[in-house]
Design a protein around this motif. Sequence first.
Motif, PDB file in Angstrom:
ATOM      1  N   SER A  48       7.917  -2.894 -13.591  1.00 58.87           N
ATOM      2  CA  SER A  48       8.296  -4.066 -14.383  1.00 58.87           C
ATOM      3  C   SER A  48       7.076  -4.955 -14.583  1.00 58.87           C
ATOM      4  CB  SER A  48       9.381  -4.873 -13.664  1.00 58.87           C
ATOM      5  OG  SER A  48      10.527  -4.090 -13.485  1.00 58.87           O
ATOM      6  N   LEU A  49       6.906  -5.453 -15.803  1.00 55.87           N
ATOM      7  CA  LEU A  49       5.775  -6.330 -16.099  1.00 55.87           C
ATOM      8  C   LEU A  49       5.991  -7.695 -15.443  1.00 55.87           C
ATOM      9  CD1 LEU A  49       5.202  -5.555 -19.900  1.00 55.87           C
ATOM     10  CD2 LEU A  49       4.211  -4.424 -17.903  1.00 55.87           C
ATOM     11  N   GLY A  50       4.885  -8.330 -15.072  1.00 61.26           N
ATOM     12  CA  GLY A  50       4.971  -9.665 -14.502  1.00 61.26           C
ATOM     13  C   GLY A  50       4.276  -9.765 -13.157  1.00 61.26           C
ATOM     14  N   LYS A  51       4.533 -10.902 -12.489  1.00 60.96           N
ATOM     15  CA  LYS A  51       3.896 -11.201 -11.209  1.00 60.96           C
ATOM     16  C   LYS A  51       4.944 -11.240 -10.112  1.00 60.96           C
ATOM     17  CE  LYS A  51       0.451 -14.220 -13.326  1.00 60.96           C
ATOM     18  NZ  LYS A  51      -0.142 -15.571 -13.355  1.00 60.96           N
ATOM     19  N   SER A  52       4.532 -10.795  -8.928  1.00 60.60           N
ATOM     20  CA  SER A  52       5.387 -10.938  -7.742  1.00 60.60           C
ATOM     21  C   SER A  52       4.482 -11.219  -6.554  1.00 60.60           C
ATOM     22  CB  SER A  52       6.239  -9.685  -7.511  1.00 60.60           C
ATOM     23  OG  SER A  52       5.414  -8.553  -7.338  1.00 60.60           O
ATOM     24  N   ARG A  53       5.099 -11.748  -5.491  1.00 61.49           N
ATOM     25  CA  ARG A  53       4.320 -12.186  -4.330  1.00 61.49           C
ATOM     26  C   ARG A  53       5.122 -11.978  -3.055  1.00 61.49           C
ATOM     27  NH1 ARG A  53       0.421 -16.611  -4.022  1.00 61.49           N
ATOM     28  NH2 ARG A  53       0.414 -17.504  -1.961  1.00 61.49           N
ATOM     29  N   LEU A  54       4.439 -11.547  -2.016  1.00 58.45           N
ATOM     30  CA  LEU A  54       5.034 -11.426  -0.686  1.00 58.45           C
ATOM     31  C   LEU A  54       4.282 -12.352   0.260  1.00 58.45           C
ATOM     32  CD1 LEU A  54       5.577  -7.639   0.110  1.00 58.45           C
ATOM     33  CD2 LEU A  54       7.288  -9.430   0.209  1.00 58.45           C
ATOM     34  N   GLU A  55       5.005 -13.245   0.901  1.00 59.49           N
ATOM     35  CA  GLU A  55       4.426 -14.099   1.939  1.00 59.49           C
ATOM     36  C   GLU A  55       5.012 -13.615   3.259  1.00 59.49           C
ATOM     37  OE1 GLU A  55       4.590 -18.309   1.225  1.00 59.49           O
ATOM     38  OE2 GLU A  55       4.440 -18.008  -0.944  1.00 59.49           O
ATOM     39  N   THR A  56       4.185 -12.981   4.070  1.00 60.66           N
ATOM     40  CA  THR A  56       4.695 -12.378   5.301  1.00 60.66           C
ATOM     41  C   THR A  56       4.432 -13.265   6.505  1.00 60.66           C
ATOM     42  OG1 THR A  56       2.683 -11.092   5.668  1.00 60.66           O
ATOM     43  CG2 THR A  56       4.410 -10.063   4.337  1.00 60.66           C
ATOM     44  N   LYS A  57       5.284 -13.095   7.536  1.00 61.71           N
ATOM     45  CA  LYS A  57       5.222 -13.927   8.741  1.00 61.71           C
ATOM     46  C   LYS A  57       4.840 -13.147   9.990  1.00 61.71           C
ATOM     47  CE  LYS A  57       8.889 -16.972   7.129  1.00 61.71           C
ATOM     48  NZ  LYS A  57      10.237 -17.458   7.365  1.00 61.71           N
ATOM     49  N   SER A  58       4.894 -11.818   9.925  1.00 59.41           N
ATOM     50  CA  SER A  58       4.646 -11.025  11.130  1.00 59.41           C
ATOM     51  C   SER A  58       3.989  -9.699  10.752  1.00 59.41           C
ATOM     52  CB  SER A  58       5.955 -10.764  11.876  1.00 59.41           C
ATOM     53  OG  SER A  58       6.859 -10.050  11.053  1.00 59.41           O
ATOM     54  N   ALA A  59       3.342  -9.100  11.760  1.00 57.70           N
ATOM     55  CA  ALA A  59       2.701  -7.798  11.558  1.00 57.70           C
ATOM     56  C   ALA A  59       2.943  -6.926  12.778  1.00 57.70           C
ATOM     57  CB  ALA A  59       1.199  -7.975  11.318  1.00 57.70           C
ATOM     58  N   PHE A  60       3.171  -5.637  12.545  1.00 56.91           N
ATOM     59  CA  PHE A  60       3.409  -4.669  13.604  1.00 56.91           C
ATOM     60  C   PHE A  60       2.462  -3.505  13.381  1.00 56.91           C
ATOM     61  CE2 PHE A  60       5.615  -1.265  15.836  1.00 56.91           C
ATOM     62  CZ  PHE A  60       5.996  -1.904  17.003  1.00 56.91           C
ATOM     63  N   VAL A  61       1.674  -3.166  14.409  1.00 57.49           N
ATOM     64  CA  VAL A  61       0.622  -2.160  14.244  1.00 57.49           C
ATOM     65  C   VAL A  61       0.866  -0.976  15.168  1.00 57.49           C
ATOM     66  CG1 VAL A  61      -1.857  -1.721  14.309  1.00 57.49           C
ATOM     67  CG2 VAL A  61      -1.022  -4.000  13.722  1.00 57.49           C
ATOM     68  N   THR A  62       0.804   0.217  14.585  1.00 62.99           N
ATOM     69  CA  THR A  62       0.864   1.439  15.385  1.00 62.99           C
ATOM     70  C   THR A  62      -0.398   2.258  15.139  1.00 62.99           C
ATOM     71  OG1 THR A  62       2.156   2.510  13.634  1.00 62.99           O
ATOM     72  CG2 THR A  62       3.375   1.639  15.508  1.00 62.99           C
ATOM     73  N   TYR A  63      -0.863   2.882  16.205  1.00 62.52           N
ATOM     74  CA  TYR A  63      -1.964   3.847  16.147  1.00 62.52           C
ATOM     75  C   TYR A  63      -1.274   5.195  16.029  1.00 62.52           C
ATOM     76  CZ  TYR A  63      -6.198   6.324  17.716  1.00 62.52           C
ATOM     77  OH  TYR A  63      -7.294   7.151  17.814  1.00 62.52           O
ATOM     78  N   THR A  64      -1.483   5.883  14.922  1.00 65.26           N
ATOM     79  CA  THR A  64      -0.663   7.046  14.599  1.00 65.26           C
ATOM     80  C   THR A  64      -1.499   8.213  14.061  1.00 65.26           C
ATOM     81  OG1 THR A  64       1.207   7.782  13.246  1.00 65.26           O
ATOM     82  CG2 THR A  64      -0.197   6.099  12.285  1.00 65.26           C
ATOM     83  N   ASN A  65      -0.919   9.405  14.160  1.00 71.75           N
ATOM     84  CA  ASN A  65      -1.521  10.591  13.542  1.00 71.75           C
ATOM     85  C   ASN A  65      -0.521  11.236  12.576  1.00 71.75           C
ATOM     86  OD1 ASN A  65       0.282  11.641  15.361  1.00 71.75           O
ATOM     87  ND2 ASN A  65      -1.206  12.856  16.494  1.00 71.75           N
ATOM     88  N   GLU A  66       0.324  10.419  11.966  1.00 71.63           N
ATOM     89  CA  GLU A  66       1.383  10.922  11.090  1.00 71.63           C
ATOM     90  C   GLU A  66       0.899  11.333   9.698  1.00 71.63           C
ATOM     91  OE1 GLU A  66       3.896   7.468   9.201  1.00 71.63           O
ATOM     92  OE2 GLU A  66       3.178   6.773  11.156  1.00 71.63           O
ATOM     93  N   PHE A  67      -0.338  11.036   9.347  1.00 73.81           N
ATOM     94  CA  PHE A  67      -0.848  11.343   8.017  1.00 73.81           C
ATOM     95  C   PHE A  67      -1.738  12.585   8.037  1.00 73.81           C
ATOM     96  CE2 PHE A  67      -0.268   6.742   8.454  1.00 73.81           C
ATOM     97  CZ  PHE A  67       0.671   6.512   7.449  1.00 73.81           C
ATOM     98  N   PHE A  68      -1.862  13.245   6.902  1.00 77.76           N
ATOM     99  CA  PHE A  68      -2.710  14.435   6.749  1.00 77.76           C
ATOM    100  C   PHE A  68      -2.395  15.484   7.806  1.00 77.76           C
ATOM    101  CE2 PHE A  68      -5.405  10.947   5.012  1.00 77.76           C
ATOM    102  CZ  PHE A  68      -5.417  11.361   3.696  1.00 77.76           C
ATOM    103  N   ALA A  69      -1.117  15.694   8.048  1.00 77.61           N
ATOM    104  CA  ALA A  69      -0.639  16.718   8.993  1.00 77.61           C
ATOM    105  C   ALA A  69      -1.284  16.577  10.376  1.00 77.61           C
ATOM    106  CB  ALA A  69      -0.891  18.118   8.433  1.00 77.61           C
ATOM    107  N   GLY A  70      -1.485  15.331  10.797  1.00 69.68           N
ATOM    108  CA  GLY A  70      -2.020  15.071  12.128  1.00 69.68           C
ATOM    109  C   GLY A  70      -3.514  15.277  12.275  1.00 69.68           C
ATOM    110  N   LYS A  71      -4.217  15.476  11.163  1.00 68.81           N
ATOM    111  CA  LYS A  71      -5.652  15.763  11.234  1.00 68.81           C
ATOM    112  C   LYS A  71      -6.523  14.520  11.349  1.00 68.81           C
ATOM    113  CE  LYS A  71      -5.197  20.126   8.877  1.00 68.81           C
ATOM    114  NZ  LYS A  71      -5.167  20.801   7.616  1.00 68.81           N
ATOM    115  N   THR A  72      -5.945  13.360  11.147  1.00 67.61           N
ATOM    116  CA  THR A  72      -6.712  12.116  11.273  1.00 67.61           C
ATOM    117  C   THR A  72      -5.839  11.036  11.895  1.00 67.61           C
ATOM    118  OG1 THR A  72      -8.150  10.560  10.102  1.00 67.61           O
ATOM    119  CG2 THR A  72      -6.151  11.208   8.966  1.00 67.61           C
ATOM    120  N   ASN A  73      -6.452  10.144  12.632  1.00 64.59           N
ATOM    121  CA  ASN A  73      -5.729   9.015  13.203  1.00 64.59           C
ATOM    122  C   ASN A  73      -5.847   7.818  12.272  1.00 64.59           C
ATOM    123  OD1 ASN A  73      -4.931  10.446  15.463  1.00 64.59           O
ATOM    124  ND2 ASN A  73      -6.688   9.811  16.667  1.00 64.59           N
TER     125      ASN A  73
END
Length: 194
Positions: A48-73
Amino acid sequence: MRVLGIIAILSCCAFATEIYSEPTLSTAQAFQTSALFNLVVQKSKVLSLGKSRLETKSAFVTYTNEFFAGKTNALKVQFFTQPIVEEAKAKLLRDDNREISRGGYAALVLFLDARNQIWQVNLTYVIPGTTVVRTVASNREELTKYFSDYHFDQNRLRLKSKGSYNTGPDSKEEIITLSWDTDLDVPVFDQTKK
């Protein structure tokens, strides 16, 4: 007199406890941060054309190997518009963000090399009805420009980043601008051993 002595001793004990007790952060405080994400769509066949905005209040971080079939962290940094309470934390550890992301969310995925240095960053921007995923930094110049204020020590992530991704104005399919402004220092949960 004896009662006054007991009151004095109890007062001293209570006072001493306050001095030597270590402050504890609530779950919501541990993940509290503010970050802004903006999307401007000037031309698109699917968005959809136009502007939108997200104002976030929190962040959650995981150290993961779920991408590229586990070949990279990677560090998956999810930003939410509401605080993360204990119940939400438990769901996020099970990789369930459906409830907390209902009003929209953003995610930065920082792909890491063997020395935990960033080699690529993808940004996901989701609001009801719109999902945009783009690689926002993939070369040394972009990484230095947008992600140089980064520190990861296996337990915490400190990241201060401000930047924008633009499709070229000569793009035939779409013209969008996706921007972010983050400043966080939060715990990291290791999910590579799952």
